[in-house]
Scaffold this motif. Sequence first.
Motif, PDB file in Angstrom:
ATOM      1  N   MET A   1      77.677  77.752  32.292  1.00 20.55           N
ATOM      2  CA  MET A   1      77.511  76.717  33.295  1.00 20.55           C
ATOM      3  C   MET A   1      78.861  76.055  33.575  1.00 20.55           C
ATOM      4  O   MET A   1      79.741  76.048  32.732  1.00 20.55           O
ATOM      5  CB  MET A   1      76.535  75.650  32.810  1.00 20.55           C
ATOM      6  CG  MET A   1      75.081  76.009  33.015  1.00 20.55           C
ATOM      7  SD  MET A   1      73.988  74.631  32.707  1.00 20.55           S
ATOM      8  CE  MET A   1      73.656  74.877  30.979  1.00 20.55           C
ATOM      9  N   GLY A   2      78.955  75.454  34.719  1.00 25.90           N
ATOM     10  CA  GLY A   2      80.180  74.771  35.098  1.00 25.90           C
ATOM     11  C   GLY A   2      80.244  73.364  34.540  1.00 25.90           C
ATOM     12  O   GLY A   2      79.285  72.849  33.936  1.00 25.90           O
ATOM     13  N   ARG A   3      81.371  72.733  34.762  1.00 27.57           N
ATOM     14  CA  ARG A   3      81.601  71.370  34.264  1.00 27.57           C
ATOM     15  C   ARG A   3      80.578  70.386  34.851  1.00 27.57           C
ATOM     16  O   ARG A   3      80.044  69.534  34.144  1.00 27.57           O
ATOM     17  CB  ARG A   3      83.025  70.949  34.615  1.00 27.57           C
ATOM     18  CG  ARG A   3      83.370  69.567  34.139  1.00 27.57           C
ATOM     19  CD  ARG A   3      84.844  69.245  34.382  1.00 27.57           C
ATOM     20  NE  ARG A   3      85.074  67.851  34.073  1.00 27.57           N
ATOM     21  CZ  ARG A   3      85.779  67.041  34.822  1.00 27.57           C
ATOM     22  NH1 ARG A   3      86.356  67.482  35.906  1.00 27.57           N
ATOM     23  NH2 ARG A   3      85.923  65.795  34.475  1.00 27.57           N
ATOM     24  N   PHE A   4      80.339  70.498  36.162  1.00 31.01           N
ATOM     25  CA  PHE A   4      79.386  69.599  36.808  1.00 31.01           C
ATOM     26  C   PHE A   4      78.011  69.706  36.165  1.00 31.01           C
ATOM     27  O   PHE A   4      77.370  68.695  35.858  1.00 31.01           O
ATOM     28  CB  PHE A   4      79.295  69.896  38.308  1.00 31.01           C
ATOM     29  CG  PHE A   4      78.237  69.082  38.998  1.00 31.01           C
ATOM     30  CD1 PHE A   4      78.457  67.743  39.297  1.00 31.01           C
ATOM     31  CD2 PHE A   4      77.009  69.641  39.329  1.00 31.01           C
ATOM     32  CE1 PHE A   4      77.478  66.981  39.922  1.00 31.01           C
ATOM     33  CE2 PHE A   4      76.025  68.893  39.950  1.00 31.01           C
ATOM     34  CZ  PHE A   4      76.262  67.554  40.244  1.00 31.01           C
ATOM     35  N   ALA A   5      77.550  70.918  35.954  1.00 24.19           N
ATOM     36  CA  ALA A   5      76.234  71.121  35.355  1.00 24.19           C
ATOM     37  C   ALA A   5      76.173  70.552  33.946  1.00 24.19           C
ATOM     38  O   ALA A   5      75.182  69.909  33.562  1.00 24.19           O
ATOM     39  CB  ALA A   5      75.882  72.609  35.342  1.00 24.19           C
ATOM     40  N   ASP A   6      77.229  70.748  33.176  1.00 24.10           N
ATOM     41  CA  ASP A   6      77.271  70.208  31.806  1.00 24.10           C
ATOM     42  C   ASP A   6      77.207  68.683  31.822  1.00 24.10           C
ATOM     43  O   ASP A   6      76.481  68.069  31.034  1.00 24.10           O
ATOM     44  CB  ASP A   6      78.544  70.671  31.083  1.00 24.10           C
ATOM     45  CG  ASP A   6      78.544  72.172  30.795  1.00 24.10           C
ATOM     46  OD1 ASP A   6      77.445  72.774  30.793  1.00 24.10           O
ATOM     47  OD2 ASP A   6      79.644  72.718  30.585  1.00 24.10           O
ATOM     48  N   GLU A   7      77.976  68.055  32.725  1.00 24.60           N
ATOM     49  CA  GLU A   7      77.972  66.582  32.816  1.00 24.60           C
ATOM     50  C   GLU A   7      76.622  66.070  33.302  1.00 24.60           C
ATOM     51  O   GLU A   7      76.154  65.028  32.846  1.00 24.60           O
ATOM     52  CB  GLU A   7      79.100  66.113  33.730  1.00 24.60           C
ATOM     53  CG  GLU A   7      80.480  66.308  33.127  1.00 24.60           C
ATOM     54  CD  GLU A   7      81.603  65.901  34.069  1.00 24.60           C
ATOM     55  OE1 GLU A   7      81.336  65.534  35.232  1.00 24.60           O
ATOM     56  OE2 GLU A   7      82.763  65.956  33.613  1.00 24.60           O
ATOM     57  N   LEU A   8      76.013  66.800  34.209  1.00 31.65           N
ATOM     58  CA  LEU A   8      74.700  66.406  34.713  1.00 31.65           C
ATOM     59  C   LEU A   8      73.661  66.458  33.599  1.00 31.65           C
ATOM     60  O   LEU A   8      72.863  65.521  33.430  1.00 31.65           O
ATOM     61  CB  LEU A   8      74.278  67.302  35.881  1.00 31.65           C
ATOM     62  CG  LEU A   8      72.946  66.973  36.540  1.00 31.65           C
ATOM     63  CD1 LEU A   8      72.945  65.555  37.103  1.00 31.65           C
ATOM     64  CD2 LEU A   8      72.636  67.978  37.629  1.00 31.65           C
ATOM     65  N   ILE A   9      73.666  67.499  32.829  1.00 38.48           N
ATOM     66  CA  ILE A   9      72.727  67.620  31.707  1.00 38.48           C
ATOM     67  C   ILE A   9      72.971  66.518  30.687  1.00 38.48           C
ATOM     68  O   ILE A   9      72.017  65.894  30.196  1.00 38.48           O
ATOM     69  CB  ILE A   9      72.831  69.022  31.057  1.00 38.48           C
ATOM     70  CG1 ILE A   9      72.277  70.074  32.021  1.00 38.48           C
ATOM     71  CG2 ILE A   9      72.098  69.065  29.715  1.00 38.48           C
ATOM     72  CD1 ILE A   9      72.539  71.500  31.609  1.00 38.48           C
ATOM     73  N   GLU A  10      74.233  66.235  30.390  1.00 38.31           N
ATOM     74  CA  GLU A  10      74.550  65.159  29.441  1.00 38.31           C
ATOM     75  C   GLU A  10      74.056  63.816  29.973  1.00 38.31           C
ATOM     76  O   GLU A  10      73.475  63.014  29.236  1.00 38.31           O
ATOM     77  CB  GLU A  10      76.055  65.109  29.182  1.00 38.31           C
ATOM     78  CG  GLU A  10      76.437  64.018  28.196  1.00 38.31           C
ATOM     79  CD  GLU A  10      77.946  63.922  27.963  1.00 38.31           C
ATOM     80  OE1 GLU A  10      78.340  63.037  27.190  1.00 38.31           O
ATOM     81  OE2 GLU A  10      78.701  64.719  28.541  1.00 38.31           O
ATOM     82  N   SER A  11      74.273  63.556  31.266  1.00 38.89           N
ATOM     83  CA  SER A  11      73.834  62.300  31.867  1.00 38.89           C
ATOM     84  C   SER A  11      72.318  62.153  31.830  1.00 38.89           C
ATOM     85  O   SER A  11      71.786  61.076  31.544  1.00 38.89           O
ATOM     86  CB  SER A  11      74.311  62.200  33.321  1.00 38.89           C
ATOM     87  OG  SER A  11      75.704  62.125  33.375  1.00 38.89           O
TER      88      SER A  11
END
Length: 97
Positions: A1-11
């Motif tokens: 997954m990309g950075r955006f997806a990782d940050e979205l999941i974390e959020s």
Amino acid sequence: MGRFADELIESMTQALDHARGNKVDGMRLTEVHVPDVRIIRESLHMSQSEFASSFRIPLATIKNWEQGRRRPDAPALAYLRVIERSPKTVIEAVATK
């Protein structure tokens, strides 16, 4: 997954933790005093209808606040604080002539 997806999941994980009442690192919460509309109204010996009419707040709004279906927004909170501290002044200010 990309950075955006990782940050979205974390959020979303943090949001879920917060919703469950868990402490979330880095999140700061500020307590806001929400005036109790029913207590203010009863201290003035007014019915819901009288309070709504006197302070030009829709009756349905008063009922929703008192029954916990809605919470006052920021301007309404400020207005309620002024009513709580100086109701006679507010009544005089909003009275139609």
